[in-house]
Design a protein around this motif. Structure first.
Motif, PDB file in Angstrom:
ATOM      1  N   GLU A 117      -2.218   2.807  -3.880  1.00 55.30           N
ATOM      2  CA  GLU A 117      -2.712   1.537  -3.359  1.00 55.30           C
ATOM      3  C   GLU A 117      -1.919   1.089  -2.128  1.00 55.30           C
ATOM      4  O   GLU A 117      -2.447   0.349  -1.286  1.00 55.30           O
ATOM      5  N   THR A 118      -0.685   1.533  -2.005  1.00 55.11           N
ATOM      6  CA  THR A 118       0.054   1.302  -0.769  1.00 55.11           C
ATOM      7  C   THR A 118      -0.659   1.999   0.385  1.00 55.11           C
ATOM      8  O   THR A 118      -0.765   1.446   1.496  1.00 55.11           O
ATOM      9  N   MET A 121      -3.567  -0.085   1.541  1.00 55.23           N
ATOM     10  CA  MET A 121      -3.140  -1.152   2.436  1.00 55.23           C
ATOM     11  C   MET A 121      -2.877  -0.608   3.834  1.00 55.23           C
ATOM     12  O   MET A 121      -3.298  -1.198   4.844  1.00 55.23           O
ATOM     13  N   SER A 165       1.438 -12.469  -1.478  1.00 61.85           N
ATOM     14  CA  SER A 165       0.985 -11.555  -2.530  1.00 61.85           C
ATOM     15  C   SER A 165      -0.400 -11.969  -3.006  1.00 61.85           C
ATOM     16  O   SER A 165      -0.728 -13.164  -3.029  1.00 61.85           O
ATOM     17  N   TRP A 167      -3.973 -10.491  -5.645  1.00 66.48           N
ATOM     18  CA  TRP A 167      -4.689  -9.558  -6.502  1.00 66.48           C
ATOM     19  C   TRP A 167      -5.964 -10.250  -6.964  1.00 66.48           C
ATOM     20  O   TRP A 167      -6.008 -11.477  -7.002  1.00 66.48           O
ATOM     21  N   TRP A 169      -7.593  -6.483  -5.260  1.00 70.26           N
ATOM     22  CA  TRP A 169      -7.656  -6.026  -3.875  1.00 70.26           C
ATOM     23  C   TRP A 169      -8.768  -6.724  -3.102  1.00 70.26           C
ATOM     24  O   TRP A 169      -9.903  -6.815  -3.549  1.00 70.26           O
ATOM     25  N   ALA A 190       2.588  -2.227  -2.984  1.00 68.16           N
ATOM     26  CA  ALA A 190       1.648  -2.435  -4.090  1.00 68.16           C
ATOM     27  C   ALA A 190       2.341  -2.025  -5.382  1.00 68.16           C
ATOM     28  O   ALA A 190       3.008  -0.974  -5.439  1.00 68.16           O
ATOM     29  N   THR A 202      -2.765  -4.988 -10.452  1.00 69.63           N
ATOM     30  CA  THR A 202      -2.027  -4.394  -9.344  1.00 69.63           C
ATOM     31  C   THR A 202      -1.829  -5.483  -8.299  1.00 69.63           C
ATOM     32  O   THR A 202      -2.782  -6.077  -7.828  1.00 69.63           O
ATOM     33  N   TYR A 204      -0.605  -6.797  -4.650  1.00 67.03           N
ATOM     34  CA  TYR A 204      -0.456  -6.348  -3.260  1.00 67.03           C
ATOM     35  C   TYR A 204       0.380  -7.377  -2.504  1.00 67.03           C
ATOM     36  O   TYR A 204       0.102  -8.585  -2.604  1.00 67.03           O
TER      37      TYR A 204
END
Length: 209
Positions: A117-118, A121, A165, A167, A169, A190, A202, A204
């Motif tokens: 998930e990083t 981004m 931050s 969530w 996504w 993430a 998760t 972000y």
């Protein structure tokens, strides 16, 4: 992801033996799950045991919220496709896989860095750079008159700052923030968050300086 079965939980021949016509009543072997280090996708399963950075073994007990978030309209798809030449943009080093364990208020938490998930981004930011005329023109990233990059990217966030931050996504969290003031240093992370063995979400995080 490599999953190794606990040798002590299976017979010497490595097989689980079940007599015909009788249910298996033994103890199921634990699955020691190592967080992927190459940025590939890890989907947690009940029974996975995460080896934390502090040496703790953290057992996953419930993943019913994975791809079933009340605030998300659908499960996440594949990673974004390139809408510009990503090879011409900064190539930050992927951070190491981490599993941070701590307790607070009698609750048992795990924060597991989600490198896949990083990457989501990062690729979303790449496409935002390519879609903004202040940072991309004529098939090339726009630089400052000095020749320095207008956009720098880190895939870790300093511990002494407070990032934004969110969530679940939402790609617009990246693109709208970028388009509001494109030049800068963008730090992205993430994390999968677990509480008492139950997957929560998760998270972000993004910080711009």
């Amino acid at each position: 992801m490599t999953i190794a079965m606990s040798a002590s939980a299976t017979p010497p021949n490595g097989c689980v033996q079940v007599e015909s016509g009788k249910p298996y009543t033994g103890t199921a072997p634990q699955q020691t799950a190592a967080a992927p280090t190459d940025g590939s996708r890890y989907v947690p399963k009940v029974g996975d045991v995460i080896r934390c950075d502090d040496g703790t073994d953290y057992t996953i007990k419930d993943v019913s919220r994975w791809n079933n978030n009340a605030f998300s309209s659908a499960p996440l798809g594949e990673l974004p496709a390139a809408t510009c030449d990503w090879s011409k943009l900064p190539q930050p080093e992927m951070p190491r896989a981490e599993a941070r364990h701590f307790t607070s208020g009698g609750q048992d938490y795990l924060f597991q860095r989600n490198l896949y998930e990083t990457r989501r981004m990062l690729y979303t930011l790449y496409n935002a750079i390519g879609g903004n005329p202040e940072t991309w023109q004529n098939g090339q990233p726009v630089k400052f008159p000095s020749g320095n990059d207008k956009v720098k990217i880190n895939l870790t966030i300093p511990a002494d700052v407070t990032p934004q931050s969110f969530w679940p996504w939402r790609s617009e969290q990246i693109t709208e923030l970028f388009n509001s003031c494109p030049p800068g240093t963008y730090s992205l992370e993430a994390w999968n968050v677990y509480k008492n063995g139950v997957f929560q979400y998760t998270e972000y995080s993004i910080y711009v300086s």
